[in-house]
Design a protein around this motif. Structure first.
Motif, PDB file in Angstrom:
ATOM      1  N   ARG A 403       7.839   2.824   7.454  1.00 20.01           N
ATOM      2  CA  ARG A 403       6.466   3.214   7.793  1.00 20.01           C
ATOM      3  C   ARG A 403       5.414   2.331   7.142  1.00 20.01           C
ATOM      4  NH1 ARG A 403       8.866   8.394   7.508  1.00 20.01           N
ATOM      5  NH2 ARG A 403       8.241   8.783   5.345  1.00 20.01           N
ATOM      6  N   GLN A 404       5.784   1.595   6.104  1.00 24.23           N
ATOM      7  CA  GLN A 404       4.805   0.738   5.435  1.00 24.23           C
ATOM      8  C   GLN A 404       4.374  -0.407   6.352  1.00 24.23           C
ATOM      9  OE1 GLN A 404       5.757   0.244   0.854  1.00 24.23           O
ATOM     10  NE2 GLN A 404       7.583  -0.139   2.061  1.00 24.23           N
ATOM     11  N   PRO A 405       3.080  -0.718   6.374  1.00 20.55           N
ATOM     12  CA  PRO A 405       2.657  -1.922   7.102  1.00 20.55           C
ATOM     13  C   PRO A 405       3.382  -3.149   6.561  1.00 20.55           C
ATOM     14  CG  PRO A 405       0.765  -0.573   6.511  1.00 20.55           C
ATOM     15  CD  PRO A 405       1.948   0.015   5.791  1.00 20.55           C
ATOM     16  N   MET A 406       3.721  -4.068   7.440  1.00 17.95           N
ATOM     17  CA  MET A 406       4.571  -5.199   7.057  1.00 17.95           C
ATOM     18  C   MET A 406       3.736  -6.325   6.427  1.00 17.95           C
ATOM     19  SD  MET A 406       7.237  -5.199  10.282  1.00 17.95           S
ATOM     20  CE  MET A 406       5.978  -4.993  11.534  1.00 17.95           C
ATOM     21  N   MET A 407       3.362  -6.118   5.168  1.00 17.79           N
ATOM     22  CA  MET A 407       2.585  -7.101   4.433  1.00 17.79           C
ATOM     23  C   MET A 407       3.471  -7.832   3.428  1.00 17.79           C
ATOM     24  SD  MET A 407      -0.354  -6.751   5.784  1.00 17.79           S
ATOM     25  CE  MET A 407      -0.458  -5.691   7.225  1.00 17.79           C
ATOM     26  N   ARG A 408       3.319  -9.134   3.375  1.00 14.47           N
ATOM     27  CA  ARG A 408       4.088  -9.938   2.431  1.00 14.47           C
ATOM     28  C   ARG A 408       3.412  -9.940   1.059  1.00 14.47           C
ATOM     29  NH1 ARG A 408       7.454 -14.931   4.561  1.00 14.47           N
ATOM     30  NH2 ARG A 408       8.455 -13.974   6.363  1.00 14.47           N
ATOM     31  N   PRO A 409       4.152 -10.307   0.002  1.00 13.53           N
ATOM     32  CA  PRO A 409       3.537 -10.353  -1.332  1.00 13.53           C
ATOM     33  C   PRO A 409       2.276 -11.214  -1.399  1.00 13.53           C
ATOM     34  CG  PRO A 409       5.908 -10.472  -1.543  1.00 13.53           C
ATOM     35  CD  PRO A 409       5.605 -10.546  -0.072  1.00 13.53           C
ATOM     36  N   LYS A 410       2.208 -12.269  -0.590  1.00 13.51           N
ATOM     37  CA  LYS A 410       1.017 -13.135  -0.592  1.00 13.51           C
ATOM     38  C   LYS A 410      -0.237 -12.352  -0.208  1.00 13.51           C
ATOM     39  CE  LYS A 410      -0.745 -17.396  -0.734  1.00 13.51           C
ATOM     40  NZ  LYS A 410      -2.148 -17.158  -0.399  1.00 13.51           N
ATOM     41  N   PHE A 411      -0.086 -11.333   0.623  1.00 13.02           N
ATOM     42  CA  PHE A 411      -1.209 -10.475   0.996  1.00 13.02           C
ATOM     43  C   PHE A 411      -1.816  -9.839  -0.254  1.00 13.02           C
ATOM     44  CE2 PHE A 411      -2.839  -6.263   2.054  1.00 13.02           C
ATOM     45  CZ  PHE A 411      -3.628  -6.501   3.173  1.00 13.02           C
ATOM     46  N   PHE A 412      -0.962  -9.330  -1.141  1.00 10.97           N
ATOM     47  CA  PHE A 412      -1.433  -8.679  -2.360  1.00 10.97           C
ATOM     48  C   PHE A 412      -1.859  -9.707  -3.405  1.00 10.97           C
ATOM     49  CE2 PHE A 412       1.709  -5.939  -0.320  1.00 10.97           C
ATOM     50  CZ  PHE A 412       0.947  -4.807  -0.117  1.00 10.97           C
ATOM     51  N   ALA A 413      -1.171 -10.850  -3.440  1.00 14.90           N
ATOM     52  CA  ALA A 413      -1.546 -11.900  -4.381  1.00 14.90           C
ATOM     53  C   ALA A 413      -2.945 -12.426  -4.077  1.00 14.90           C
ATOM     54  CB  ALA A 413      -0.529 -13.044  -4.319  1.00 14.90           C
ATOM     55  N   ASP A 414      -3.337 -12.393  -2.806  1.00 16.11           N
ATOM     56  CA  ASP A 414      -4.684 -12.822  -2.417  1.00 16.11           C
ATOM     57  C   ASP A 414      -5.725 -11.742  -2.665  1.00 16.11           C
ATOM     58  OD1 ASP A 414      -3.995 -15.356  -1.703  1.00 16.11           O
ATOM     59  OD2 ASP A 414      -3.889 -14.973   0.451  1.00 16.11           O
ATOM     60  N   GLY A 415      -5.310 -10.619  -3.228  1.00 14.05           N
ATOM     61  CA  GLY A 415      -6.255  -9.559  -3.564  1.00 14.05           C
ATOM     62  C   GLY A 415      -6.636  -8.682  -2.402  1.00 14.05           C
ATOM     63  N   LEU A 416      -5.963  -8.817  -1.272  1.00 17.56           N
ATOM     64  CA  LEU A 416      -6.319  -8.030  -0.094  1.00 17.56           C
ATOM     65  C   LEU A 416      -5.791  -6.606  -0.212  1.00 17.56           C
ATOM     66  CD1 LEU A 416      -5.498 -10.702   2.623  1.00 17.56           C
ATOM     67  CD2 LEU A 416      -7.774  -9.955   1.924  1.00 17.56           C
ATOM     68  N   GLN A 417      -6.478  -5.699   0.423  1.00 18.14           N
ATOM     69  CA  GLN A 417      -6.049  -4.310   0.469  1.00 18.14           C
ATOM     70  C   GLN A 417      -6.271  -3.778   1.873  1.00 18.14           C
ATOM     71  OE1 GLN A 417      -4.375  -2.732  -1.579  1.00 18.14           O
ATOM     72  NE2 GLN A 417      -4.485  -0.611  -0.968  1.00 18.14           N
ATOM     73  N   LEU A 418      -5.205  -3.200   2.442  1.00 18.13           N
ATOM     74  CA  LEU A 418      -5.300  -2.631   3.783  1.00 18.13           C
ATOM     75  C   LEU A 418      -5.885  -1.225   3.684  1.00 18.13           C
ATOM     76  CD1 LEU A 418      -4.596  -3.073   6.789  1.00 18.13           C
ATOM     77  CD2 LEU A 418      -2.387  -2.018   6.322  1.00 18.13           C
ATOM     78  N   VAL A 419      -7.020  -1.023   4.337  1.00 20.81           N
ATOM     79  CA  VAL A 419      -7.681   0.285   4.310  1.00 20.81           C
ATOM     80  C   VAL A 419      -7.172   1.160   5.447  1.00 20.81           C
ATOM     81  CG1 VAL A 419      -9.907   1.473   4.420  1.00 20.81           C
ATOM     82  CG2 VAL A 419      -9.725  -0.721   3.224  1.00 20.81           C
ATOM     83  N   GLU A 420      -7.138   0.595   6.640  1.00 22.05           N
ATOM     84  CA  GLU A 420      -6.732   1.348   7.825  1.00 22.05           C
ATOM     85  C   GLU A 420      -6.278   0.373   8.905  1.00 22.05           C
ATOM     86  OE1 GLU A 420      -5.993   5.010   9.500  1.00 22.05           O
ATOM     87  OE2 GLU A 420      -6.931   4.677   7.563  1.00 22.05           O
ATOM     88  N   PRO A 421      -5.176   0.652   9.583  1.00 22.06           N
ATOM     89  CA  PRO A 421      -4.258   1.786   9.435  1.00 22.06           C
ATOM     90  C   PRO A 421      -3.241   1.537   8.323  1.00 22.06           C
ATOM     91  CG  PRO A 421      -3.535   0.425  11.252  1.00 22.06           C
ATOM     92  CD  PRO A 421      -4.802  -0.200  10.732  1.00 22.06           C
ATOM     93  N   ARG A 422      -2.561   2.590   7.915  1.00 24.78           N
ATOM     94  CA  ARG A 422      -1.566   2.496   6.851  1.00 24.78           C
ATOM     95  C   ARG A 422      -0.155   2.712   7.386  1.00 24.78           C
ATOM     96  NH1 ARG A 422      -2.941   3.042   1.411  1.00 24.78           N
ATOM     97  NH2 ARG A 422      -4.938   2.036   1.009  1.00 24.78           N
ATOM     98  N   ARG A 423       0.072   2.373   8.621  1.00 20.76           N
ATOM     99  CA  ARG A 423       1.392   2.515   9.229  1.00 20.76           C
ATOM    100  C   ARG A 423       1.817   1.190   9.846  1.00 20.76           C
ATOM    101  NH1 ARG A 423       2.268   8.153  10.113  1.00 20.76           N
ATOM    102  NH2 ARG A 423       4.199   7.703  11.214  1.00 20.76           N
ATOM    103  N   SER A 424       3.125   0.987   9.933  1.00 19.66           N
ATOM    104  CA  SER A 424       3.650  -0.268  10.461  1.00 19.66           C
ATOM    105  C   SER A 424       3.459  -0.397  11.967  1.00 19.66           C
ATOM    106  CB  SER A 424       5.138  -0.387  10.127  1.00 19.66           C
ATOM    107  OG  SER A 424       5.848   0.743  10.629  1.00 19.66           O
TER     108      SER A 424
END
Length: 505
Positions: A403-424
């Motif tokens: 169910r997690q959105p398919m974000m790679r570690p680089k997404f978080f390393a770039d400081g990004l945060q997914l607000v909506e939607p929170r499903r894959s």
């Protein structure tokens, strides 16, 4: 008095039984429709048609079956014959038989697809509903779906497990770390390494709030270790020579593991032909892939473990499923590594740090995205067969993983945060909206890539720190909405995440 009480109790039990019996007429067809409609929602099929077809499960087919049976019975039986069961009892039994047959057929023929569908889209009819009752219903449905994880695991076969030289089951079970949440401001906290298992009967893990002053860090610069860059030809002739060279050149355990990772990621090329064929894989033992310089993930993991054995470092192979920029939210078979450094376990994927596939060919692109990546972040893309290798206090279920959105570690390393939607995976009418927090002001490109290989649709972005993304209108079909980032406007944009979107048209 006793007889009266017994009579009253018997009457109560009778009506309780009748109520349960009657409820089965509703529950059995509802389960069949729930599973079938979740499959339809997952595959972007006609959900409405499945729901209408559910009327066949009850009352159409059971009642028609009973009417036909009664007609045939009257033709061949004498008038004195009497039914043991009432019409209602017969309809209930026929309803149960029909729905049990349908459910069994679905579970038997497509167990993995059924589990993935109900665990990711089992609440499709509550999509967009914001109410406490809807939230409780959604939680109950998804919890029920997660309870069928055994069904997926019973049918799922990891094709790389048999290619691992040292079976993953022999690896020591890691000590879990306090739970971390990949979806709540991960850029504001330093990575939390996982405490290793102690030898005592009751190990006491090191506090997660006090990481070691030195040791592995994430993210790290994508720079190949100097000992690998300057490795002489005579040190490249064998695994033993490579290991001895790296051990002599790098005394620090964390940097030595990085050197092993860098050598494997740059020495090997991904065997795209074998991966795409998937029928027979070449020998993936460490010696074989070292010589051929060609491997799939099992070969990368085997070679990394073999070199570490020479350097005296503890590295094991982990098998499970992984998902990247692909269209399957449950992932596919994969193998990676775990390394113990100064008593703590860290997760590493040299395969995904070596490059990527494009149009069926391997494109070399060295990275360090999956070198010592925090468990909560690699847990978005990697799901090990053995839950302990998630290195989390509360391991995810397979349903939570999917169910997690398919974000790679680089997404978080770039400081990004997914607000909506929170499903894959989500379903929209025609336009898809995405909200991102971008506190570092990364340059973004978002595209909706159609499943039918048509031209990608450029999505419109509004805002810099708080980014609103609008894709559409989208024609009926399935799209991979992909997010790309770059530190500079005219630099190279790297794919960092994806969501699967069904447009109903």
């Amino acid at each position: 008095m006793t007889r009266a009480r017994l009579s009253w109790l018997g009457t109560l039990l009778f009506w309780i039984f009748r109520a349960i019996w009657a409820a089965l007429v509703v529950v059995a067809p509802a389960l069949g429709v729930w599973v079938a409609s979740s499959l339809a929602a997952y595959r972007n099929g006609p959900v409405w048609l499945v729901c209408v077809a559910g009327l066949l499960l009850f009352p159409i087919v059971p009642v028609a079956w009973d009417m036909l049976s009664e007609l045939l019975r009257r033709r061949r039986a004498s008038k004195r014959d009497r039914r043991v069961l009432t019409t209602w009892d017969r309809v209930v039994l026929r309803t149960l038989a029909i729905n049990l047959a349908v459910l069994t057929a679905l579970l038997w023929s497509r167990p993995e697809a059924v589990f993935t569908a109900i665990s990711t889209r089992g609440d499709w009819f509550l999509e967009g509903a914001e109410h406490p009752l809807a939230d409780r219903a959604r939680a109950g449905l998804l919890q029920a779906a997660d309870g069928l994880q055994w069904l997926y695991e019973a049918a799922h076969d990891n094709q790389y497990a048999e290619l691992i030289e040292t079976k993953p089951a022999e690896a020591p079970a890691p000590q879990p770390m306090p739970r971390d949440d990949a979806w709540s401001d991960p850029w504001e906290r330093p990575p939390q390494p996982s405490p290793a298992p102690e030898q005592s009967a009751e190990p006491t893990p090191a506090p997660a709030s006090e990481p070691p002053a030195s040791g592995p860090t994430w993210p790290s610069p994508a720079e190949v270790h100097p000992a690998v860059l300057a490795m002489p030809d005579e040190a490249r002739v064998s695994i033993d020579a490579v290991g001895r060279h790296l051990a002599a050149q790098e005394p620090d355990p964390a940097r030595r593991i990085k050197a092993i990772h860098d050598f494997v990621a740059t020495h090997l090329a991904y065997d795209a032909a074998s991966y795409l064929n998937r029928a027979v894989y070449p020998d993936q033992r460490a010696e074989a892939v070292f010589a051929s310089r060609l491997a799939v993930c099992a070969g990368y993991a085997n070679l990394m473990r073999a070199i570490a054995a020479v350097t005296g470092d503890e590295v094991v192979v982990v098998v499970g499923d992984a998902r990247g920029l692909s269209r399957e939210v449950e992932g596919e078979s994969h193998a990676w590594n775990a390394a113990r450094i100064d008593g703590r376990w860290y997760l590493i994927d040299a395969t995904w740090d070596s490059g990527h596939l494009k149009d069926g060919a391997f494109v070399r692109e060295y990275r360090t995205d999956y070198l010592f990546v925090p468990p909560a972040l690699i847990g978005v893309t990697h799901f090990p067969e053995e839950p302990a290798w998630q290195l989390r206090e509360q391991p995810l279920t397979r349903g939570e993983f999917a169910r997690q959105p398919m974000m790679r570690p680089k997404f978080f390393a770039d400081g990004l945060q997914l607000v909506e939607p929170r499903r894959s995976q989500v379903t929209v009418q025609s336009a898809f909206a995405l909200s991102l927090d971008n506190p570092r002001g990364r340059h973004l490109i978002v595209k909706a890539v159609p499943e039918d290989s048509a031209a990608a649709i450029e999505c419109e972005l509004t805002g810099t720190r708080s980014v609103a993304v609008s894709c559409g209108p989208l024609a009926k079909g399935t799209y991979a909405v992909r997010i790309y980032t770059s530190p500079t406007l005219y630099g190279t944009y790297q794919g960092v995440g994806e969501l699967q979107v069904h447009a109903s048209g």
